[in-house]
Design a protein around this motif. Structure first.
Motif, short mmCIF file in Angstrom:
data_model
loop_
_atom_site.label_atom_id
_atom_site.label_comp_id
_atom_site.label_asym_id
_atom_site.label_seq_id
_atom_site.Cartn_x
_atom_site.Cartn_y
_atom_site.Cartn_z
N LEU A 263 -0.34 9.38 8.15
CA LEU A 263 -1.01 8.52 7.15
C LEU A 263 -0.37 7.14 7.12
O LEU A 263 -1.05 6.12 7.00
N GLU A 264 0.95 7.13 7.23
CA GLU A 264 1.70 5.86 7.21
C GLU A 264 1.31 5.00 8.42
O GLU A 264 1.06 3.80 8.27
N GLU A 265 1.24 5.63 9.57
CA GLU A 265 0.88 4.90 10.79
C GLU A 265 -0.54 4.36 10.69
O GLU A 265 -0.83 3.23 11.05
N ARG A 266 -1.41 5.21 10.16
CA ARG A 266 -2.81 4.80 10.02
C ARG A 266 -2.94 3.62 9.06
O ARG A 266 -3.68 2.67 9.30
N ALA A 267 -2.16 3.66 7.97
CA ALA A 267 -2.19 2.56 6.99
C ALA A 267 -1.74 1.26 7.66
O ALA A 267 -2.37 0.22 7.49
N ILE B 49 6.40 5.18 0.95
CA ILE B 49 5.88 6.53 0.71
C ILE B 49 6.39 6.96 -0.66
O ILE B 49 7.58 6.86 -0.95
N GLY B 50 5.49 7.42 -1.50
CA GLY B 50 5.93 7.86 -2.83
C GLY B 50 4.77 7.91 -3.80
O GLY B 50 3.62 8.05 -3.41
N HIS B 51 5.09 7.76 -5.08
CA HIS B 51 4.09 7.79 -6.13
C HIS B 51 3.57 6.37 -6.33
O HIS B 51 4.35 5.42 -6.49
N THR B 52 2.24 6.23 -6.30
CA THR B 52 1.65 4.89 -6.21
C THR B 52 2.16 3.91 -7.26
O THR B 52 2.76 2.88 -6.92
N SER B 53 1.94 4.22 -8.54
CA SER B 53 2.31 3.22 -9.54
C SER B 53 3.83 3.02 -9.58
O SER B 53 4.31 1.89 -9.75
N GLY B 54 4.58 4.10 -9.38
CA GLY B 54 6.04 4.00 -9.39
C GLY B 54 6.56 3.07 -8.31
O GLY B 54 7.43 2.21 -8.56
N HIS C 208 0.88 -1.17 0.00
CA HIS C 208 0.00 0.00 0.00
C HIS C 208 0.91 1.21 0.00
O HIS C 208 1.77 1.35 0.87
N VAL C 209 0.72 2.08 -0.99
CA VAL C 209 1.60 3.24 -1.10
C VAL C 209 0.94 4.47 -0.47
O VAL C 209 -0.22 4.77 -0.77
N VAL C 210 1.68 5.12 0.40
CA VAL C 210 1.21 6.39 0.97
C VAL C 210 1.79 7.51 0.13
O VAL C 210 3.01 7.62 -0.01
N GLU C 211 0.90 8.30 -0.49
CA GLU C 211 1.41 9.42 -1.29
C GLU C 211 1.60 10.64 -0.39
O GLU C 211 0.67 11.04 0.31
N PRO C 212 2.81 11.22 -0.40
CA PRO C 212 3.04 12.38 0.46
C PRO C 212 2.17 13.56 0.00
O PRO C 212 1.91 13.72 -1.19
N ILE C 213 1.71 14.31 0.96
CA ILE C 213 0.89 15.48 0.64
C ILE C 213 1.84 16.61 0.22
O ILE C 213 2.79 16.91 0.92
N PRO C 214 1.60 17.18 -0.96
CA PRO C 214 2.55 18.19 -1.46
C PRO C 214 2.67 19.37 -0.50
O PRO C 214 1.67 19.83 0.07
N ASN C 215 3.91 19.86 -0.34
CA ASN C 215 4.18 21.01 0.53
C ASN C 215 3.29 22.19 0.19
O ASN C 215 2.89 22.95 1.06
N ALA C 216 2.98 22.33 -1.10
CA ALA C 216 2.22 23.49 -1.55
C ALA C 216 0.92 23.65 -0.78
O ALA C 216 0.47 24.76 -0.51
N TYR C 217 0.32 22.49 -0.40
CA TYR C 217 -0.93 22.58 0.34
C TYR C 217 -0.72 23.23 1.70
O TYR C 217 -1.61 23.85 2.25
N TYR C 218 0.51 23.03 2.22
CA TYR C 218 0.80 23.51 3.57
C TYR C 218 1.38 24.90 3.58
O TYR C 218 1.20 25.66 4.52
N SER C 219 2.11 25.22 2.51
CA SER C 219 2.74 26.53 2.49
C SER C 219 1.70 27.59 2.08
O SER C 219 2.02 28.76 1.98
N GLY C 220 0.50 27.15 1.88
CA GLY C 220 -0.56 28.11 1.62
C GLY C 220 -0.67 28.53 0.16
O GLY C 220 -1.47 29.39 -0.18
N VAL C 221 0.14 27.88 -0.71
CA VAL C 221 0.10 28.26 -2.13
C VAL C 221 -1.33 28.16 -2.67
O VAL C 221 -1.82 29.03 -3.38
N TYR C 222 -1.98 27.06 -2.33
CA TYR C 222 -3.36 26.89 -2.80
C TYR C 222 -4.38 27.47 -1.82
O TYR C 222 -5.57 27.39 -2.05
N GLY C 223 -3.86 27.98 -0.72
CA GLY C 223 -4.77 28.53 0.29
C GLY C 223 -5.67 27.47 0.91
O GLY C 223 -6.71 27.77 1.46
N VAL C 224 -5.26 26.20 0.80
CA VAL C 224 -6.14 25.14 1.29
C VAL C 224 -6.09 25.04 2.81
O VAL C 224 -7.10 25.04 3.49
#
Lengths: 150, 150
Positions: free
Chosen positions: A69-73, A95-100, A37-53
């Protein structure tokens, strides 16, 4: 016929219809069974406020959240490990890109059959099937896509 | 686990690496085995000279040529029928669009596993994999894509 089967699973894919196929094929072929099961890291951009998310969070939170997420998995997949009758050493949560990550593991470990859901892994890609496409076309071994039962 | 396996084959795919998988899975599961090869009709446009490809031929030739392809497929697949130890009634050679015919047959005949090459069927689509994609996403059953061995 198959010697090493890799079951690529989502967290919410631990359902009987797919597990049954995995178990039956493993028993019929007497193959070694690994689960990934691959855990995809959440992009920094979400956290640095780039997307304002999620304003107010920084990149350290990204790493922290990925670990959560890794622990939960690990936690969620414990019951799958028991049901499939494999050891913890046969459960892999990179942790990484799923198909890769799936393709890299398959190649390193001489997997000869990857079993996955037919409608892709990971959230939105479930609709697009882009992960199952990437696995199908990138794999150097056979791929069994188990049809999602509605 | 599987009750009716459908082997979707190209004419040039009658190679041991994929046949072996089909045979082994059929024996392990004791499933009924059907084989399908779809003959795609040659568009009239090629004959009516629209593309200037074969000027001087008309649409009657298109129908004729498709029949020739159908006959040739029957001939070539006779040896496969013998090697797979099935009857002629289990060999199906519809004329139409490859993935559409395969999916329609699978649904009508309650196929629960389609086996195909992982890099698509029919000529150029071999490179694009569009047929295997269409089967993967359109199938209401499991799909095993057997990796092409170089």
């Amino acid at each position: 016929m198959y010697k090493h089967i890799l079951f690529a699973t989502e967290l919410n894919e631990t359902k009987s219809y797919i597990e049954d196929k995995v178990t039956q094929l493993q028993q019929l072929t007497q193959a070694k069974l690994s689960v990934i099961h691959v855990v995809e890291p959440i992009p920094n951009a979400y956290y640095s406020g780039v997307y304002g998310v999620i304003p107010g969070l920084d990149s350290a939170d990204s790493i922290g959240t990925t670990r959560v997420l890794e622990e939960r998995a690990k936690e969620v997949l414990q019951s799958l490990v028991k049901r499939l009758n494999i050891t913890e050493q046969d459960l892999h949560i990179p942790i990484g890109h799923t198909s890769g990550e799936i393709l890299a593991f398959a190649e390193q470990e001489n997997v000869d059959l990857i079993i996955t859901g037919s409608h892709g892994l990971q959230g939105l890609q479930l609709l697009l099937g882009s992960t199952s496409n990437a696995i199908l076309h990138g794999a150097k071994c056979d791929v069994l896509a188990v049809r999602f039962k509605d």
